[in-house]
Write a protein that holds these residues in place. Structure first.
Motif, PDB file in Angstrom:
ATOM      1  N   ALA A  56       0.773  -1.207   0.101  1.00  0.00           N
ATOM      2  CA  ALA A  56      -0.146   0.028   0.011  1.00  0.00           C
ATOM      3  C   ALA A  56       0.882   1.232  -0.289  1.00  0.00           C
ATOM      4  N   ILE A  57       2.036   1.202   0.722  1.00  0.00           N
ATOM      5  CA  ILE A  57       2.966   2.280   0.793  1.00  0.00           C
ATOM      6  C   ILE A  57       3.617   2.524  -0.626  1.00  0.00           C
ATOM      7  N   LEU A  58       4.036   1.624  -1.097  1.00  0.00           N
ATOM      8  CA  LEU A  58       4.666   1.526  -2.256  1.00  0.00           C
ATOM      9  C   LEU A  58       3.852   1.993  -3.407  1.00  0.00           C
ATOM     10  N   ALA A  59       2.481   1.846  -3.398  1.00  0.00           N
ATOM     11  CA  ALA A  59       1.576   2.262  -4.347  1.00  0.00           C
ATOM     12  C   ALA A  59       1.258   3.825  -4.424  1.00  0.00           C
ATOM     13  N   ILE A  60       1.251   4.469  -3.018  1.00  0.00           N
ATOM     14  CA  ILE A  60       0.933   5.795  -2.794  1.00  0.00           C
ATOM     15  C   ILE A  60       2.093   6.603  -2.659  1.00  0.00           C
ATOM     16  N   ALA A  61       3.456   6.284  -2.481  1.00  0.00           N
ATOM     17  CA  ALA A  61       4.438   7.091  -2.318  1.00  0.00           C
ATOM     18  C   ALA A  61       4.993   7.878  -3.464  1.00  0.00           C
ATOM     19  N   PRO A  62       5.102   7.216  -4.606  1.00  0.00           N
ATOM     20  CA  PRO A  62       5.613   7.996  -5.785  1.00  0.00           C
ATOM     21  C   PRO A  62       4.830   9.170  -6.090  1.00  0.00           C
ATOM     22  N   GLY A  63       3.610   9.109  -6.244  1.00  0.00           N
ATOM     23  CA  GLY A  63       2.735  10.518  -6.569  1.00  0.00           C
ATOM     24  C   GLY A  63       2.889  11.514  -5.178  1.00  0.00           C
ATOM     25  N   ILE A  64       3.000  11.091  -4.147  1.00  0.00           N
ATOM     26  CA  ILE A  64       3.268  12.135  -2.659  1.00  0.00           C
ATOM     27  C   ILE A  64       4.677  12.885  -2.986  1.00  0.00           C
ATOM     28  N   ILE A  65       5.738  11.869  -3.136  1.00  0.00           N
ATOM     29  CA  ILE A  65       7.234  12.294  -3.162  1.00  0.00           C
ATOM     30  C   ILE A  65       7.279  13.270  -4.281  1.00  0.00           C
ATOM     31  N   ARG A  66       6.728  12.858  -5.816  1.00  0.00           N
ATOM     32  CA  ARG A  66       7.064  13.597  -6.624  1.00  0.00           C
ATOM     33  C   ARG A  66       6.284  15.112  -6.558  1.00  0.00           C
ATOM     34  N   ARG A  67       5.111  15.301  -6.086  1.00  0.00           N
ATOM     35  CA  ARG A  67       4.596  16.397  -5.848  1.00  0.00           C
ATOM     36  C   ARG A  67       5.376  17.354  -4.907  1.00  0.00           C
ATOM     37  N   TYR A  68       5.544  16.840  -3.811  1.00  0.00           N
ATOM     38  CA  TYR A  68       6.151  17.547  -2.812  1.00  0.00           C
ATOM     39  C   TYR A  68       7.603  18.058  -3.214  1.00  0.00           C
ATOM     40  N   ALA A  69       8.233  17.087  -4.129  1.00  0.00           N
ATOM     41  CA  ALA A  69       9.575  17.384  -4.729  1.00  0.00           C
ATOM     42  C   ALA A  69       9.494  18.761  -5.363  1.00  0.00           C
ATOM     43  N   LEU A  70       8.438  19.256  -6.108  1.00  0.00           N
ATOM     44  CA  LEU A  70       8.361  20.362  -6.938  1.00  0.00           C
ATOM     45  C   LEU A  70       8.876  21.546  -6.030  1.00  0.00           C
ATOM     46  N   SER A  71       8.991  21.578  -4.582  1.00  0.00           N
ATOM     47  CA  SER A  71       9.292  22.467  -3.735  1.00  0.00           C
ATOM     48  C   SER A  71      10.700  22.966  -3.823  1.00  0.00           C
ATOM     49  N   PHE A  72      11.404  21.640  -4.268  1.00  0.00           N
ATOM     50  CA  PHE A  72      13.011  21.755  -4.022  1.00  0.00           C
ATOM     51  C   PHE A  72      13.550  22.764  -5.100  1.00  0.00           C
ATOM     52  N   LEU A  73      12.743  22.910  -6.208  1.00  0.00           N
ATOM     53  CA  LEU A  73      13.405  23.670  -7.226  1.00  0.00           C
ATOM     54  C   LEU A  73      13.813  25.184  -6.751  1.00  0.00           C
ATOM     55  N   LEU A  74      12.995  25.527  -5.623  1.00  0.00           N
ATOM     56  CA  LEU A  74      13.056  27.113  -5.271  1.00  0.00           C
ATOM     57  C   LEU A  74      13.465  27.108  -3.813  1.00  0.00           C
ATOM     58  N   LEU A  75      13.439  25.863  -3.224  1.00  0.00           N
ATOM     59  CA  LEU A  75      13.717  25.971  -1.720  1.00  0.00           C
ATOM     60  C   LEU A  75      15.223  26.307  -1.398  1.00  0.00           C
ATOM     61  N   PRO A  76      16.162  25.983  -2.153  1.00  0.00           N
ATOM     62  CA  PRO A  76      17.663  26.286  -1.887  1.00  0.00           C
ATOM     63  C   PRO A  76      17.748  27.987  -1.953  1.00  0.00           C
ATOM     64  N   LEU A  77      17.142  28.547  -2.978  1.00  0.00           N
ATOM     65  CA  LEU A  77      17.266  29.943  -3.065  1.00  0.00           C
ATOM     66  C   LEU A  77      16.648  30.595  -1.807  1.00  0.00           C
ATOM     67  N   ASN A  78      15.620  30.197  -1.640  1.00  0.00           N
ATOM     68  CA  ASN A  78      14.544  31.106  -0.658  1.00  0.00           C
ATOM     69  C   ASN A  78      15.297  30.931   0.759  1.00  0.00           C
ATOM     70  N   ILE A  79      15.874  29.845   1.143  1.00  0.00           N
ATOM     71  CA  ILE A  79      16.462  29.758   2.214  1.00  0.00           C
ATOM     72  C   ILE A  79      18.068  30.541   2.399  1.00  0.00           C
ATOM     73  N   TYR A  80      18.654  30.281   1.049  1.00  0.00           N
ATOM     74  CA  TYR A  80      19.894  31.061   1.168  1.00  0.00           C
ATOM     75  C   TYR A  80      19.830  32.620   1.287  1.00  0.00           C
ATOM     76  N   SER A  81      18.531  32.996   0.772  1.00  0.00           N
ATOM     77  CA  SER A  81      18.219  34.465   0.845  1.00  0.00           C
ATOM     78  C   SER A  81      18.167  34.952   2.305  1.00  0.00           C
ATOM     79  N   THR A  82      17.758  34.551   3.048  1.00  0.00           N
ATOM     80  CA  THR A  82      17.686  34.819   4.404  1.00  0.00           C
ATOM     81  C   THR A  82      18.931  34.824   4.921  1.00  0.00           C
ATOM     82  N   TYR A  83      20.141  34.160   4.704  1.00  0.00           N
ATOM     83  CA  TYR A  83      21.349  34.596   5.141  1.00  0.00           C
ATOM     84  C   TYR A  83      21.988  35.624   4.425  1.00  0.00           C
ATOM     85  N   TYR A  84      21.419  35.624   3.253  1.00  0.00           N
ATOM     86  CA  TYR A  84      22.171  37.012   2.452  1.00  0.00           C
ATOM     87  C   TYR A  84      21.635  38.317   3.102  1.00  0.00           C
TER      88      TYR A  84
END
Length: 445
Positions: free
Chosen positions: A347-375
């Motif tokens: 059951a977990i193997l069936a639902i995991a890919p869709g969940i992880i792929r959707r959430y992972a779209l946030s990783f495209l911009l997360l490094p820039l946004n977090i670095y900006s706080t230090y800057y």
């Protein structure tokens, strides 16, 4: 290390290597804990570790509050003039005293209110006993985690990033070995993972403390004049970095509750995996900020805007590289992460890919946004830095976590963070362009 005249590219990548190693091993603490516990206890163990995650966010964030806030001010003063050594050490001393106070309060909270905290963070009757068994060894050494974050920040700003990396590497190695030994060999289960983590943190702190016996060390404890004022200034400067980790805990609590409400414990187990993958991505972003911060702060204090602009090219390229790599990995092998972190059911193997792929779209911009706080912190713009932290860590994200599943169905919750990062990036790019464009003239924006 000559922050004001040395080669920017060489310094940045030297500091990046050290900061990346420290951040990566720090994140491995939690990742290995969850993987080992998930293999031993199954999906319930992974879900229990997801409940414990906000405790770590709070503990680490308090150490960062004093460490980053104090070290930014420390380096800015030293960049302004070499005669500011006593004043800068007063800030170091104030940060130490502030960390001691926060460590004491956190220690008491974890010792006496662990059950209430875990229930608040989403534990239920099945998960609570497991989560409490993990936290039990942590109760004995809570201050160690805060002081490790403090010293790591000041060692980088005192020209010894390598020692901070060695300390975290050794602690991380012991934690990884200890997880396997205590959990499986001694058959202690989740409590063994807590013991390994606690001991690894103490070893890291002891190694960092050896800096004070080094000839390189310019840190001195001197009783600070106007302690309350200095603590206020440190807190204002470091609050946005502090809030990033606190916000991760807040978001974890919100996600935990919403996931259990709409999707159930299998989805919560997958979210526990996402937390750890996200921690890796976030630590990559931290490493960019931590590597750049001493160079930024010193050159800002000296008014050398051209050097800051040169550094900015390298930091933005690094953020883009991290973003692309992590997003690609998550899109390509989502169930690979599942098998690392637990012995999954069908059951977990069936639902995991869709969940992880959707959430992972946030990783495209997360490094820039977090670095900006230090800057923005390094350019003494804590207000902008705080706005970024609060928007992505509580306001926009919190609204979307509640709004999306209510309007578009349970599965829409996984788009909350990608949409949040996108909206925050618009603001980040506008403010970064404004501040950077003004630097060559006066060093301020």
């Amino acid at each position: 290390m000559d922050f004001l005249n040395g080669n920017i590219k060489a310094m940045y990548f030297k500091y990046l290597g050290a900061a990346f190693g420290s951040s990566l091993i720090s994140s491995i603490y939690g990742v290995v804990d969850m993987a080992v516990v998930g293999q031993y206890h199954g999906p319930e163990g992974t879900a229990a570790m997801a409940v414990v995650a906000p405790v770590w966010n709070i503990i680490y964030s308090l150490g960062l509050l004093m460490g980053i806030g104090g070290s930014v001010l420390f380096s800015t003063l030293r960049g302004e003039s070499s005669g500011n050594e006593r004043r800068s050490n007063e800030l170091f001393s104030a940060a130490v005293l502030g960390t001691a106070l926060l460590a004491g309060l956190t220690w008491l909270a974890v010792i006496f209110f662990d059950r209430q905290l875990l229930l608040l963070f989403g534990a239920e009757e099945t998960l609570l006993p497991l989560a409490q068994r993990y936290v039990l060894p942590i109760k004995f050494i809570v201050p160690s985690f805060l002081f490790t974050q403090l010293l790591s920040a000041f060692l980088r700003n005192d020209g010894n990033p390598g020692l901070a990396t060695k300390a975290v590497l050794f602690g991380g190695f012991f934690n990884n070995f200890g997880d396997i030994f205590f959990v499986f060999v001694l058959d202690m289960g989740i409590m063994g993972a807590g013991i390994a983590t606690a001991m690894g943190s103490v070893f890291s702190l002891l190694i960092m403390a050896s800096h004070f016996f080094s000839k390189k060390c310019t840190l001195r404890f001197v009783w600070p004049k106007g302690l309350a004022g200095k603590l206020k200034k440190i807190c204002v400067t470091g609050f946005s970095t502090f809030f990033i980790d606190v916000a991760m805990g807040i978001l974890t609590v919100l996600f935990n509750r919403q996931i259990l409400k709409y999707l159930g414990t299998d989805a919560l187990s997958v979210y526990g995996i996402i937390i750890n993958v996200s921690t890796f991505v976030q630590c990559c972003a931290y490493s960019i900020g931590q590597a750049a911060q001493p160079i930024l702060s010193n050159n800002f204090g000296a008014g050398k805007g051209d050097r800051i602009r040169e550094l900015q090219r390298y930091t933005l390229a690094t953020a883009a590289a991290f973003a692309l790599v992590w997003t690609a990995v998550c899109m390509t092998v989502p169930n690979g992460f599942v098998r690392v972190f637990m012995a999954p059911t069908d059951a977990i193997l069936a639902i995991a890919p869709g969940i992880i792929r959707r959430y992972a779209l946030s990783f495209l911009l997360l490094p820039l946004n977090i670095y900006s706080t230090y800057y923005f912190q390094a350019l003494m713009k804590p207000g902008i830095s705080l706005a970024v932290s609060v928007a992505r860590g509580a306001v926009i994200s919190g609204i979307l976590i509640f709004l999306l599943p209510a309007l578009f169905g349970a599965g829409a919750i996984w788009f909350a963070m990608p949409l949040t990062e996108l909206l925050v990036t618009v603001y980040v790019l506008a403010m970064m362009r404004r501040c950077t464009a003004a630097l060559p003239k006066e060093g301020i924006c």
